[in-house]
Motif scaffolding. Structure first.
Motif, PDB file in Angstrom:
ATOM      1  N   ASP A 114      20.322 -25.094  -0.940  1.00 32.81           N
ATOM      2  CA  ASP A 114      19.488 -24.097  -1.645  1.00 32.81           C
ATOM      3  C   ASP A 114      19.135 -23.992  -2.981  1.00 32.81           C
ATOM      4  OD1 ASP A 114      22.111 -23.549  -2.159  1.00 32.81           O
ATOM      5  OD2 ASP A 114      22.185 -21.282  -1.547  1.00 32.81           O
ATOM      6  N   ASP A 158      15.185 -24.195  -3.880  1.00 31.14           N
ATOM      7  CA  ASP A 158      14.780 -22.883  -4.266  1.00 31.14           C
ATOM      8  C   ASP A 158      14.839 -22.361  -5.743  1.00 31.14           C
ATOM      9  OD1 ASP A 158      14.669 -20.030  -4.485  1.00 31.14           O
ATOM     10  OD2 ASP A 158      15.215 -19.699  -2.473  1.00 31.14           O
ATOM     11  N   SER A 193      14.848 -19.784  -7.360  1.00 32.16           N
ATOM     12  CA  SER A 193      15.597 -18.651  -7.899  1.00 32.16           C
ATOM     13  C   SER A 193      17.099 -18.997  -7.565  1.00 32.16           C
ATOM     14  CB  SER A 193      15.063 -17.332  -6.950  1.00 32.16           C
ATOM     15  OG  SER A 193      15.332 -17.715  -5.603  1.00 32.16           O
ATOM     16  N   GLY A 247      15.832 -26.975  -7.766  1.00 33.93           N
ATOM     17  CA  GLY A 247      14.931 -25.964  -7.442  1.00 33.93           C
ATOM     18  C   GLY A 247      13.527 -26.727  -7.147  1.00 33.93           C
TER      19      GLY A 247
END
Length: 706
Positions: free
Chosen positions: A618, A622, A624, A637
């Motif tokens: 993740d 991602d 965030s 990210g």
């Protein structure tokens, strides 16, 4: 501003659907969101839009494509004038254009439209839409001189009406006149001119289309048989000895239903591939007895036998005028059409004239387009050991039509030819010693390893490679008859550039010969693999998800470097994430330490690579999550290359993403071998095989240049 291309004609029968399909192909290479608008259409379904939507995965609603029907347009024009008609159509166009980066406009068809000065209306609409115009002139049954005159007249007509002409296309030109017309037109107009010859495979109807036209009952046959092209007709009335010599490849036999001798004779000839027919239509409402039909089904499984109630002559009248159609139900014809367009249109030149800014992201469609274009750019020779497999043959037809690569099919030649006949595909085969055709187009050879003169030579070579394992020449003679070993030796000896197998063979059967014969490339300590994961808005590279169960730190580092290089070779900027169950220094343990050590090895060996690890999935993809778990990282990210710590994790993850995110998984793509060999999934679809062959051909380009 949305940039639009208006494909327009000057009359009926120009076959411009080929050009519309070709332009959609070019536009979807450049941008993600392409809309379709047809200002005027007849009532009913729109087969061309249905084809475009299916092939290019368009999300546009069918109802939004149409401006208005010809009947409605005729009424508006009669009651309120042309200005009002144009105003309404412009409004509907802009409603569509607002949602897309580019729009393909499909001009009117000049068929029973009741629209006066139809060419003028198309020209005015193009101007009001702010679209460049691509006029298409039909050249069927015309001399080269006539085609040249028509193209010049069409160019003058559209430019005199103020249109910005992108290029001119003469389509369906008789093959004997196409080259002369192209020479005469070249350089005599201020825009590029392309001449597309008539392709009989496009104008040939399928058995399914004939079934629909006749309202026929399907007595025998399957979907594959119904998809065959009908290239000729033979009306059976003669006795069998006179009838059999008249059979031609791809012909449809039309005979009274009580002529069991002709039915059985035609299907027996098809079974013997001498020649393969398209099917049989039985007239008079007569059906043979159950025993005859059972024999017919055993003789030629899948070959369609249709029944109609009418007489032979009225049946002939109905089908003689029938033309092949491009629609969602004829994907083969779409591939043929694209191959024709790409062979005769300078795609780079035409794209350069389009005012369409490329999208900033790579979609799955763009990635697939890139593969085909890269492979076509420096054509290589790929050997396909599974020469009798239906999916491989269907893929081979597309690859040849689109000039992607040269091919060698391995297997019994008679069996391959029979299978091609049963499938009703067009795949010209050359013998092992035949020279490539002078046209310069892609070609396909067939070699039977069991009888090839190469078998003795390969046996000696294999025995030499495996002498340390006690392999004798006699044993090697049996081994190299295996298609995967034979294909691998072709690659090793430079008789082919690369190999793709695995649609019916296991991964071990495909890659073992490569490990034994081709071996690892200099500088590579391990052979590994990647999948290109084509998500909705990007392409990620996953490694290793197919080969190495539990690589150590050094091997994992090698996999990461190989995967980054593979990503870069295929247009994916490598930002490498070394995946683990913890990010940074948050976790400890042998598994995390392995990933951390591998990351440091990569940094030492390739300091220019952007890499982060250990990092969780993740945090890798991602932004965030990355902002919290790995702030300031140039990879977190926005990772594009994701390296899994072991096969268990990688294989399960790629399959989970493939299924749950509807992603297209292209691979596994092997890396670390001296020469390219790639493995297919045994569940591979035809498009999967096409993509893998294109990737393998591109890998071979790198080998040839090194």
């Amino acid at each position: 501003m949305t940039r639009s291309v208006y494909v327009a004609g000057v009359g009926r029968g120009d076959g411009r659907q080929v050009v519309e399909l070709g332009m959609m192909e070019l536009l979807t290479r450049q941008v993600d969101r392409v809309g379709v608008f047809r200002p005027l259409a007849h009532d009913g379904t729109d087969p061309v839009f249905d084809l475009l939507r299916a092939r290019y995965r368009l999300t546009q609603a069918g109802g939004s494509v149409l401006g208005m029907s010809y009947e409605e347009a005729s009424g508006v024009q009669a009651a309120h004038g042309t200005d009002e008609l144009v105003s309404r159509l412009v409004g509907r166009f802009h409603d569509i254009a607002a949602d897309y980066e580019a729009v393909l406009v499909l001009g009117s068809d000049y068929a029973d439209t009741n629209i006066p000065a139809e060419l003028n209306l198309n020209a005015r609409l193009a101007n009001e839409f702010g679209a460049v115009v691509l006029p298409v002139v039909g050249g069927l049954n015309q001399s080269a001189e006539s085609v040249v005159a028509e193209v010049r007249n069409a160019h003058d007509a559209y430019t005199s009406l103020g249109c910005d002409v992108l290029a001119m296309i003469a389509n369906r030109v008789d093959d004997s006149h196409a080259q002369l017309a192209a020479r005469e037109l070249g350089g005599h107009l201020p825009v590029p001119v392309y001449v597309l010859p008539e392709d009989p495979a496009l104008s040939a109807p399928t058995v399914s289309q004939i079934k629909d036209e006749l309202g026929a009952e399907v007595l025998l046959g399957d979907a594959s048989g119904l998809a065959r092209d009908v290239r000729d007709y033979l009306f059976g009335g003669a006795m069998l000895p006179s009838f059999l010599p008249a059979l031609k490849e791809g012909c449809l036999v039309v005979t009274p239903g009580d002529r069991a001798d002709l039915i059985v004779g035609a299907l027996a000839a098809h079974s013997a591939a001498a020649p393969p027919i398209a099917g049989v239509v039985l007239t008079l409402g007569e059906h043979p007895g159950a025993e005859t039909m059972a024999l017919a089904e055993r003789l030629a499984p899948g070959t369609p036998v249709l029944g109609v109630s009418g007489l032979s002559f009225p049946t002939a009248e109905k089908i003689f005028a029938l033309q092949g159609k491009l629609n969602a139900a004829t994907p083969r014809k779409a591939d043929i059409a694209l191959g024709l367009f790409e062979s005769h249109v300078d795609a780079a030149q035409l794209t350069g004239r389009l005012n369409v800014a490329p999208s900033g992201r790579v979609t799955p469609m763009m990635f697939e387009h890139m593969l085909i274009e890269r492979a076509r750019g420096q054509r290589r020779h790929v050997v396909l050991p599974e020469g009798t497999e239906e999916r491989v043959l269907r893929a081979a037809e597309v690859l040849l039509r689109r000039n992607v690569c040269d091919l060698t099919l391995l297997g019994n030649e008679a069996a391959i030819r029979k299978k091609i006949g049963e499938l009703g595909i067009s795949l010209p085969l050359h013998g092992p010693d035949e020279a490539p055709p002078e046209t310069g187009n892609a070609f396909c050879r067939v070699i039977d390893p069991t009888v090839s003169p190469l078998r003795d030579r390969f046996a000696e070579l294999y025995a030499k490679y495996r002498a340390h394992k006690g392999v004798s020449v006699e044993l090697a003679h049996d081994v190299v008859a295996d298609v995967n070993y034979f294909g691998t030796l072709m690659v090793q000896e430079g008789l082919a550039d690369s190999m793709v197998s695995g649609s019916v063979h296991s991964t071990a059967a495909t890659v073992r010969p490569a490990f034994e014969i081709i071996k690892t490339a200099p500088g590579a300590s391990i052979v590994s693999s990647v999948f290109f994961m084509c998500l909705a808005d990007r392409v990620l590279v996953y490694g290793d998800c197919a080969i190495n169960p539990d690589p150590n730190a050094e091997q994992l580092a090698d996999i990461a470097i190989q995967s980054a290089d593979t990503a870069a070779k295929f247009g994916v900027q490598p930002r490498v994430a070394m995946l683990s169950y913890s990010t940074g220094t948050s976790g400890t343990g042998a598994d995390v330490d392995k990933v951390r050590q591998a990351t440091e090895i990569v940094r030492e060996q390739r300091p220019e690579l952007l890499i982060e690890g250990p990092i969780q999935y993740d945090a890798a993809v991602d932004p965030s999550v990355a902002a919290t778990k790995a702030p300031g990282s140039p990879v977190a990210g926005q990772a594009t290359v994701l390296i899994f710590p072991d096969l268990n994790t990688g294989n399960n993850t790629y399959k989970a993403v493939q299924r749950s995110a509807n992603a297209i998984a292209v691979g596994p793509v092997m890396q670390g071998l001296r020469k390219p060999v790639n493995d297919l999934s045994r569940g591979a679809l035809v498009q999967d095989i096409i993509n893998t062959v294109a990737i393998t051909a591109i890998q071979a380009q790198g080998e040839a240049g090194s």
